[in-house]
Write a protein that holds these residues in place. Structure first.
Motif, mmCIF file in Angstrom:
data_model
loop_
_atom_site.group_PDB
_atom_site.id
_atom_site.type_symbol
_atom_site.label_atom_id
_atom_site.label_comp_id
_atom_site.label_asym_id
_atom_site.label_seq_id
_atom_site.Cartn_x
_atom_site.Cartn_y
_atom_site.Cartn_z
ATOM 1 N N HIS A 274 49.332 16.347 -54.542
ATOM 2 C CA HIS A 274 48.054 15.789 -54.985
ATOM 3 C C HIS A 274 47.637 14.607 -54.115
ATOM 4 O O HIS A 274 46.451 14.441 -53.804
ATOM 5 C CB HIS A 274 48.149 15.358 -56.445
ATOM 6 N N HIS A 275 48.582 13.778 -53.698
ATOM 7 C CA HIS A 275 48.264 12.675 -52.790
ATOM 8 C C HIS A 275 47.710 13.218 -51.467
ATOM 9 O O HIS A 275 46.717 12.701 -50.934
ATOM 10 C CB HIS A 275 49.507 11.835 -52.501
ATOM 11 N N LEU A 276 48.346 14.263 -50.946
ATOM 12 C CA LEU A 276 47.917 14.819 -49.660
ATOM 13 C C LEU A 276 46.534 15.439 -49.758
ATOM 14 O O LEU A 276 45.706 15.271 -48.856
ATOM 15 C CB LEU A 276 48.934 15.861 -49.170
ATOM 16 N N GLN A 277 46.262 16.163 -50.839
ATOM 17 C CA GLN A 277 44.940 16.778 -50.955
ATOM 18 C C GLN A 277 43.862 15.717 -51.132
ATOM 19 O O GLN A 277 42.728 15.896 -50.668
ATOM 20 C CB GLN A 277 44.908 17.804 -52.089
ATOM 21 N N THR A 278 44.209 14.585 -51.772
ATOM 22 C CA THR A 278 43.240 13.498 -51.911
ATOM 23 C C THR A 278 42.904 12.899 -50.551
ATOM 24 O O THR A 278 41.737 12.604 -50.251
ATOM 25 C CB THR A 278 43.791 12.403 -52.854
ATOM 26 N N VAL A 279 43.922 12.724 -49.708
ATOM 27 C CA VAL A 279 43.696 12.260 -48.331
ATOM 28 C C VAL A 279 42.775 13.236 -47.603
ATOM 29 O O VAL A 279 41.852 12.829 -46.888
ATOM 30 C CB VAL A 279 45.040 12.111 -47.589
ATOM 31 N N LEU A 280 43.004 14.521 -47.801
ATOM 32 C CA LEU A 280 42.155 15.530 -47.154
ATOM 33 C C LEU A 280 40.717 15.442 -47.649
ATOM 34 O O LEU A 280 39.772 15.495 -46.841
ATOM 35 C CB LEU A 280 42.717 16.932 -47.422
ATOM 36 N N PHE A 281 40.508 15.290 -48.952
ATOM 37 C CA PHE A 281 39.141 15.209 -49.480
ATOM 38 C C PHE A 281 38.380 14.026 -48.877
ATOM 39 O O PHE A 281 37.223 14.157 -48.478
ATOM 40 C CB PHE A 281 39.167 15.083 -51.004
ATOM 41 N N TRP A 282 39.026 12.855 -48.827
ATOM 42 C CA TRP A 282 38.367 11.683 -48.250
ATOM 43 C C TRP A 282 38.040 11.906 -46.772
ATOM 44 O O TRP A 282 36.979 11.489 -46.290
ATOM 45 C CB TRP A 282 39.251 10.443 -48.404
ATOM 46 N N THR A 283 38.938 12.583 -46.061
ATOM 47 C CA THR A 283 38.712 12.826 -44.635
ATOM 48 C C THR A 283 37.598 13.848 -44.436
ATOM 49 O O THR A 283 36.784 13.716 -43.507
ATOM 50 C CB THR A 283 40.019 13.303 -43.966
ATOM 51 N N CYS A 284 37.532 14.858 -45.300
ATOM 52 C CA CYS A 284 36.443 15.840 -45.223
ATOM 53 C C CYS A 284 35.093 15.170 -45.468
ATOM 54 O O CYS A 284 34.091 15.522 -44.831
ATOM 55 C CB CYS A 284 36.657 16.948 -46.255
ATOM 56 N N GLU A 285 35.071 14.207 -46.375
ATOM 57 C CA GLU A 285 33.823 13.512 -46.668
ATOM 58 C C GLU A 285 33.386 12.664 -45.478
ATOM 59 O O GLU A 285 32.196 12.593 -45.160
ATOM 60 C CB GLU A 285 34.004 12.644 -47.915
ATOM 61 N N LYS A 286 34.348 12.025 -44.814
ATOM 62 C CA LYS A 286 34.019 11.181 -43.662
ATOM 63 C C LYS A 286 33.660 12.016 -42.446
ATOM 64 O O LYS A 286 32.825 11.609 -41.624
ATOM 65 C CB LYS A 286 35.200 10.260 -43.345
ATOM 66 N N TYR A 287 34.295 13.174 -42.325
ATOM 67 C CA TYR A 287 34.037 14.073 -41.183
ATOM 68 C C TYR A 287 33.566 15.424 -41.733
ATOM 69 O O TYR A 287 34.339 16.368 -41.843
ATOM 70 C CB TYR A 287 35.307 14.247 -40.347
ATOM 71 N N PRO A 288 32.275 15.535 -42.086
ATOM 72 C CA PRO A 288 31.789 16.726 -42.798
ATOM 73 C C PRO A 288 31.450 17.909 -41.902
ATOM 74 O O PRO A 288 31.223 19.012 -42.408
ATOM 75 C CB PRO A 288 30.526 16.210 -43.486
ATOM 76 N N HIS A 289 31.409 17.699 -40.579
ATOM 77 C CA HIS A 289 30.882 18.738 -39.688
ATOM 78 C C HIS A 289 31.967 19.696 -39.200
ATOM 79 O O HIS A 289 33.128 19.307 -39.030
ATOM 80 C CB HIS A 289 30.183 18.093 -38.495
ATOM 81 N N PHE A 290 31.553 20.929 -38.923
ATOM 82 C CA PHE A 290 32.463 21.957 -38.441
ATOM 83 C C PHE A 290 33.162 21.536 -37.153
ATOM 84 O O PHE A 290 34.354 21.798 -36.948
ATOM 85 C CB PHE A 290 31.684 23.265 -38.235
ATOM 86 N N LYS A 291 32.427 20.840 -36.273
ATOM 87 C CA LYS A 291 32.997 20.454 -34.980
ATOM 88 C C LYS A 291 34.215 19.546 -35.137
ATOM 89 O O LYS A 291 35.081 19.491 -34.251
ATOM 90 C CB LYS A 291 31.940 19.762 -34.113
#
Length: 362
Positions: free
Chosen positions: A282-299
């Motif tokens: 759960h900690h790791l997926q939370t890190v991923l969610f925050w990173t996806c929000e900061k870097y939303p683009h496919f590139k």
């Protein structure tokens, strides 16, 4: 020993990721049979608790925190039509029923009170003194009732050789023997609140491009849960919403899920191994969610090596600072109760990896 650079990390760990998936699937299969049997017996003994259904595919009531550590949400019954509390009031009671001179601390972060009057419909059993104090459904009282039911169900189902209660825990924990390993399960009585989004979850943030507005509405439609895990306050949980986010990560063909899988494998093998790790999935997926929000683009998610190192840097920052915000409830730190020394040890391993991003294999 040979070392592989991070660019080859994905390929060299794919077989381990697949093996882990097979082992977890086998373990979940065995665990959910036991849980279904126990909770079916519990539901016969106390109408307030439902049986955890058996599923041939994904079981939303079982969350894998680590290979030998699961969270199982056990739905309660007889509480329908949830409404937010109309007014705030002080509580002066103890679990033993005596009166305090000063009020109890209020809920923080992921916590909230739960009054039986917040439900349009409620079974009369939820008004009983075994779970209710001054109109509040008190999680510690619910856990006390539930713990006894679990103990009785283990005996009634003749599972004493396979399932054992774990002592000295405020929540209800059992150990289950499987063909793969011994698994520790937290069994959390859960109030499911579908279609209503928590007022504490002020999400999404303004001007954020991930996820899309359509996806946000879909996620919010799943509502939230309240888990009995402590004395006076219920804990907010968004397991269904988080699962929807995970399932739809890479519709653009990116490598977000692969990054999460490899990071999880590295966490379990190198950075944070052991039966009771300080960091969970759960900690790791939370890190991923925050990173996806900061870097939303496919590139940003086309090249595995760059995307993976970005995730590890974010994880290192959170662990070093002992601070990881819950994705939906920002004022809650998921590392607040974690052991500082263990976090510092993990931070050192992450720093070493980032300095020389490669993995050593036999």
């Amino acid at each position: 020993m040979k070392s592989l650079p991070v660019g080859n990390l994905e390929d060299c760990l794919l077989s381990k990721v697949d093996l882990r998936r097979q082992r977890i699937s086998q373990t979940v299969e065995e665990v959910q049979k036991v849980i279904h049997q126990l909770t079916t017996e519990i539901s016969h003994q106390d109408v307030r608790f439902q049986a955890v259904p058996y599923s041939d595919t994904y079981n939303g009531n079982i969350k894998v925190l680590a290979p030998s550590q699961f969270l199982v949400t056990v739905p309660v019954k007889g509480l329908a039509g949830y409404r937010a509390a109309r007014e705030q009031r002080w509580r002066y009671y103890t679990l033993q029923g005596t009166r305090l001179p000063c009020p109890l601390p209020g809920p923080e972060g992921l916590q909230q009170w739960l009054e039986v009057e917040q439900f349009v419909k409620s079974l009369w059993q939820w008004h009983e003194a075994d779970v209710n104090i001054e109109g509040d459904i008190v999680p510690a009282k619910v856990l006390q009732v539930f713990r006894k039911l679990v103990e009785n169900a283990i005996r009634a189902c003749h599972l004493s050789g396979k399932v054992s209660m774990l002592a000295n825990r405020s929540a209800v924990w059992v150990a289950v023997e499987t063909s793969v390993c011994q698994v520790e399960l937290e069994l959390a009585p859960t109030v499911e609140i579908p279609t209503t989004w928590s007022e504490k979850a002020r999400w999404p943030r303004c001007l954020k491009r991930w996820p899309s507005p359509e996806r946000v509405e879909c996620i919010k439609s799943f509502g939230f849960n309240l888990l009995a895990r402590s004395n006076y306050h219920w804990e907010l949980s968004f397991l269904q919403a988080e699962q929807v986010l995970l399932e739809q990560l890479d519709e653009d063909g990116g490598c977000r899920r692969r990054c999460l899988q490899v990071m999880r494998q590295m966490k379990e093998d190198v950075w944070c191994p052991g039966k009771r790790p300080i960091l969970s999935s759960h900690h790791l997926q939370t890190v991923l969610f925050w990173t996806c929000e900061k870097y939303p683009h496919f590139k940003d998610w086309q090249v595995f090596g760059k995307a993976f190192l970005r995730l590890v840097r974010k994880l290192h920052k959170c662990v070093s600072q002992h601070f990881l915000k819950h994705y939906f409830v920002r004022n809650s730190n998921l590392l607040r109760c974690a052991n500082s020394g263990e976090l510092d040890a993990v931070a050192q391993k992450l720093a070493f990896f980032l300095k020389n991003p490669q993995i050593s294999l036999p």
